[in-house]
Design an enzyme around this catalytic site. Structure first.
Site, PDB file in Angstrom:
ATOM      1  N   ARG A 168      40.562 -51.398 -79.410  1.00 37.11           N
ATOM      2  CA  ARG A 168      39.274 -51.789 -79.976  1.00 37.11           C
ATOM      3  C   ARG A 168      39.319 -51.760 -81.508  1.00 37.11           C
ATOM      4  O   ARG A 168      38.669 -52.581 -82.157  1.00 37.11           O
ATOM      5  CB  ARG A 168      38.171 -50.855 -79.472  1.00 37.11           C
ATOM      6  CG  ARG A 168      37.841 -51.036 -78.001  1.00 37.11           C
ATOM      7  CD  ARG A 168      36.729 -50.115 -77.560  1.00 37.11           C
ATOM      8  NE  ARG A 168      36.451 -50.287 -76.138  1.00 37.11           N
ATOM      9  CZ  ARG A 168      35.612 -51.188 -75.631  1.00 37.11           C
ATOM     10  NH1 ARG A 168      34.977 -52.010 -76.451  1.00 37.11           N
ATOM     11  NH2 ARG A 168      35.414 -51.285 -74.334  1.00 37.11           N
ATOM     12  N   GLU A 200      41.516 -47.176 -71.621  1.00 35.80           N
ATOM     13  CA  GLU A 200      40.384 -47.457 -70.734  1.00 35.80           C
ATOM     14  C   GLU A 200      40.829 -48.187 -69.474  1.00 35.80           C
ATOM     15  O   GLU A 200      40.066 -48.932 -68.888  1.00 35.80           O
ATOM     16  CB  GLU A 200      39.338 -48.309 -71.464  1.00 35.80           C
ATOM     17  CG  GLU A 200      38.807 -47.691 -72.730  1.00 35.80           C
ATOM     18  CD  GLU A 200      37.855 -48.613 -73.476  1.00 35.80           C
ATOM     19  OE1 GLU A 200      37.131 -49.391 -72.815  1.00 35.80           O
ATOM     20  OE2 GLU A 200      37.835 -48.573 -74.712  1.00 35.80           O
ATOM     21  N   GLU A 211      33.406 -58.611 -72.181  1.00 35.04           N
ATOM     22  CA  GLU A 211      33.305 -57.824 -73.404  1.00 35.04           C
ATOM     23  C   GLU A 211      34.395 -58.218 -74.389  1.00 35.04           C
ATOM     24  O   GLU A 211      34.157 -58.326 -75.602  1.00 35.04           O
ATOM     25  CB  GLU A 211      33.403 -56.332 -73.093  1.00 35.04           C
ATOM     26  CG  GLU A 211      33.180 -55.479 -74.333  1.00 35.04           C
ATOM     27  CD  GLU A 211      33.275 -53.991 -74.059  1.00 35.04           C
ATOM     28  OE1 GLU A 211      32.734 -53.223 -74.859  1.00 35.04           O
ATOM     29  OE2 GLU A 211      33.904 -53.609 -73.052  1.00 35.04           O
ATOM     30  N   ASP A 268      30.550 -67.109 -76.336  1.00 39.17           N
ATOM     31  CA  ASP A 268      29.377 -67.349 -77.182  1.00 39.17           C
ATOM     32  C   ASP A 268      29.800 -68.106 -78.425  1.00 39.17           C
ATOM     33  O   ASP A 268      29.877 -67.552 -79.524  1.00 39.17           O
ATOM     34  CB  ASP A 268      28.721 -66.018 -77.535  1.00 39.17           C
ATOM     35  CG  ASP A 268      27.372 -66.215 -78.220  1.00 39.17           C
ATOM     36  OD1 ASP A 268      26.831 -67.330 -78.136  1.00 39.17           O
ATOM     37  OD2 ASP A 268      26.881 -65.260 -78.843  1.00 39.17           O
ATOM     38  N   HIS A 477      25.373 -52.462 -65.157  1.00 37.45           N
ATOM     39  CA  HIS A 477      26.838 -52.367 -65.132  1.00 37.45           C
ATOM     40  C   HIS A 477      27.349 -53.813 -65.175  1.00 37.45           C
ATOM     41  O   HIS A 477      27.466 -54.472 -64.138  1.00 37.45           O
ATOM     42  CB  HIS A 477      27.318 -51.672 -63.858  1.00 37.45           C
ATOM     43  CG  HIS A 477      26.692 -50.327 -63.628  1.00 37.45           C
ATOM     44  ND1 HIS A 477      27.350 -49.136 -63.898  1.00 37.45           N
ATOM     45  CD2 HIS A 477      25.461 -49.966 -63.165  1.00 37.45           C
ATOM     46  CE1 HIS A 477      26.557 -48.114 -63.597  1.00 37.45           C
ATOM     47  NE2 HIS A 477      25.407 -48.590 -63.142  1.00 37.45           N
ATOM     48  N   CYS A 479      30.166 -55.106 -65.610  1.00 36.10           N
ATOM     49  CA  CYS A 479      31.411 -55.411 -64.878  1.00 36.10           C
ATOM     50  C   CYS A 479      31.106 -55.974 -63.499  1.00 36.10           C
ATOM     51  O   CYS A 479      31.865 -56.786 -62.968  1.00 36.10           O
ATOM     52  CB  CYS A 479      32.255 -54.142 -64.714  1.00 36.10           C
ATOM     53  SG  CYS A 479      33.268 -53.741 -66.139  1.00 36.10           S
TER      54      CYS A 479
END
Length: 511
Positions: A168, A200, A211, A268, A477, A479
């Site tokens: 990240r 993660e 994400e 986006d 959530h 996901c």
């Protein structure tokens, strides 16, 4: 009738040209009537192909005639914009056609192949066809690799995924480095994408991908990079004409948009139809420019419409434009010596064409070429060329046209909730009373996007499950497109808690 439509195809070239011109000036109702006759004939013969097989040769001949006439009508429509392009869709093909078999027949050059008439396919069917094509290409390459490893007695270890392992804290550079490695093996880019954030590792049902794309696009489109500019009126973005950013980042965005298509992920990034026309090697027009820059487009239209003798004096233009370059006004010639050439009634058409060409092509040629190279590395090919520009736009950035009644119908429930549960009834009453903007924010809160995939809202699987703590806000959530919803006692509490959850959410709630 089939005989009359077949007669059209037998006309000599000069007569066909005259007929095309005539059809191009048809009233919409007449054009639609002919279009629908041919579509119904194709569908009827396709449905009946398993009944009374002795008549199949006649059916195939009738269907081929109608398909060829439909192609002619599609070409006429593309030139004259008589009806919307999606008027040619035969929606029933999705159920009546074995798409994989049709794809194979197309590649083998067989007759009566619907892939030769892609304008009849909905965007959703084309998306499935693109996946079939990608899988076919990938399997061919993997077979070659496996054979080479077998011959060389190497260990066969073929990862079915394209893996991106990123931090990240260093998202852009990690992604760029790995994409550049994969560019040497283009087939890998067509594998299903698997994103792993360092530290993660875990199961991803799609939310991690969402994400990843969201965070990466947000960084790349940041004003700090200055790669794109946004028109305040249309809200579309376009390539910055200053182009200080390196080409690798433009190429990366192209690759990411291609990956989004292959992985059914919405990104986006609000490009106008003009970009997708360029990717399809279609010429851009004043109408395309006006969609990107409505005010400038309207000015050019007024210029085209003004035909008075005093045109040159009234307009007072030459073949150049001015732009603000960090506080300094810069004059740019649209042609050599353009600032000394007056725009007149006779040459105004050339001026408009060169003005549009500068903004949509010349001024950002380097940046666009880098983007297109990345995009086409992933998404290029014969199937890609079957898309309409608007369909491609919706493939990349999703569609805003959706119905929340449909969303309610497809939602599933867990832990004691059902469609008729009092709490669920209150929930949907609150949702349906929201204005459109708030509904879109709810969709983003729950799924990570305020738009829906090209396959339609029915492709989104939403689940609402009961949790016990009434003091909690609803939790999404992303996901799993899963909503934790406490059993709030009344409608006002439901509204207040839901709005608080929506309004305080930014990015992804990956719980």
């Amino acid at each position: 009738s089939t005989q009359s439509t077949g007669a059209i195809l037998d006309l000599p070239a000069t007569a066909q040209h005259a007929l095309r011109t005539w059809y191009g000036s048809y009233e919409v109702s007449y054009f639609e009537a002919l279009l629908n006759v041919c579509k119904k004939s194709v569908y009827r013969n396709l449905v009946n192909r398993y009944h009374d097989p002795e008549k199949n040769s006649d059916r195939l001949r009738q269907m081929e005639v109608c398909l060829k006439v439909l192609r002619m009508l599609s070409e006429i429509n593309a030139a004259n914009d008589i009806v919307p392009y999606n008027s040619f869709y035969i929606h029933e093909l999705a159920d009546q056609l074995d798409l994989e078999e049709d794809y194979r027949n197309w590649k083998e050059g067989r007759d009566i192949v619907f892939c030769r008439y892609p304008f009849l396919f909905t965007a959703s069917v084309k998306a499935k066809l693109l996946a079939i094509d990608a899988n076919h290409q990938m399997n061919e390459i993997l077979r070659k690799i496996a054979f080479e490893q077998f011959v060389s007695r190497g260990n066969i270890s073929l990862n079915p995924y394209m893996e991106l392992k990123v931090r990240r804290s260093n998202l852009l550079q990690d992604t760029l480095r790995q994409i550049q490695l994969y560019e040497n093996y283009p087939h890998v880019l067509k594998k299903p994408l698997k994103v792993i954030f360092e530290g993660e590792e875990g199961f991803d049902a799609g939310g991690v991908q969402k994400e990843f794309f969201l965070l990466l696009m947000r960084e790349l489109l940041s004003p700090d990079y200055g790669m794109f500019t946004m028109d305040d009126e249309s809200r579309f973005i376009w390539f910055s004409t200053f182009g200080f950013e390196n080409e690798a980042n433009y190429r990366l965005i192209g690759v990411l948009c291609g990956l989004a298509i292959y992985n059914s992920t919405i990104v986006d990034i609000n490009f106008p139809p003009a970009l997708y026309k360029k990717l399809l090697d279609m010429p851009t027009t004043l109408a395309d420019f006006a969609k990107l820059h409505p005010t400038q487009g309207n000015t050019l239209r007024q210029l085209v419409a003004y035909n008075e003798p005093d045109f040159a004096d009234v307009m007072s233009l030459n073949f150049s434009i001015t732009r603000d370059f960090f506080g300094e006004v810069e004059e740019i010639d649209l042609r050599p010596g353009g600032r000394d050439m007056v725009v007149t009634l006779a040459n105004k058409g050339q001026y408009v064409s060169e003005y549009i060409d500068y903004y949509l092509n010349t001024s950002m040629e380097t940046q666009y070429k880098a983007f297109a190279a990345g995009f086409l590395l992933v998404a290029g090919g014969d199937v890609f060329k079957t898309f309409h520009p608007d369909e491609l736009m919706h493939m990349v950035s999703g569609m805003h046209d959706f119905n929340f009644n449909d969303l309610e119908q497809i939602t599933e429930y867990k832990n004691g909730y059902s469609a008729e549960h009092p709490v669920i009834r209150l929930f949907w009453e609150v949702i349906q009373e929201m204005d459109l903007e708030m509904k879109k924010r709810f969709l983003f809160f729950l799924t990570g996007s305020d738009r829906i995939p090209i396959h339609g809202i029915h492709s989104i699987k939403i689940i609402i499950q009961k949790v016990k703590d009434n003091c909690r806000l609803p939790v999404a959530h992303t996901c799993f497109n899963l909503l934790d919803l406490p059993p709030y006692p009344n409608k006002e509490t439901m509204r207040r808690k839901l709005l608080l959850a929506i309004q305080n959410t930014e990015g992804f709630g990956l719980v």
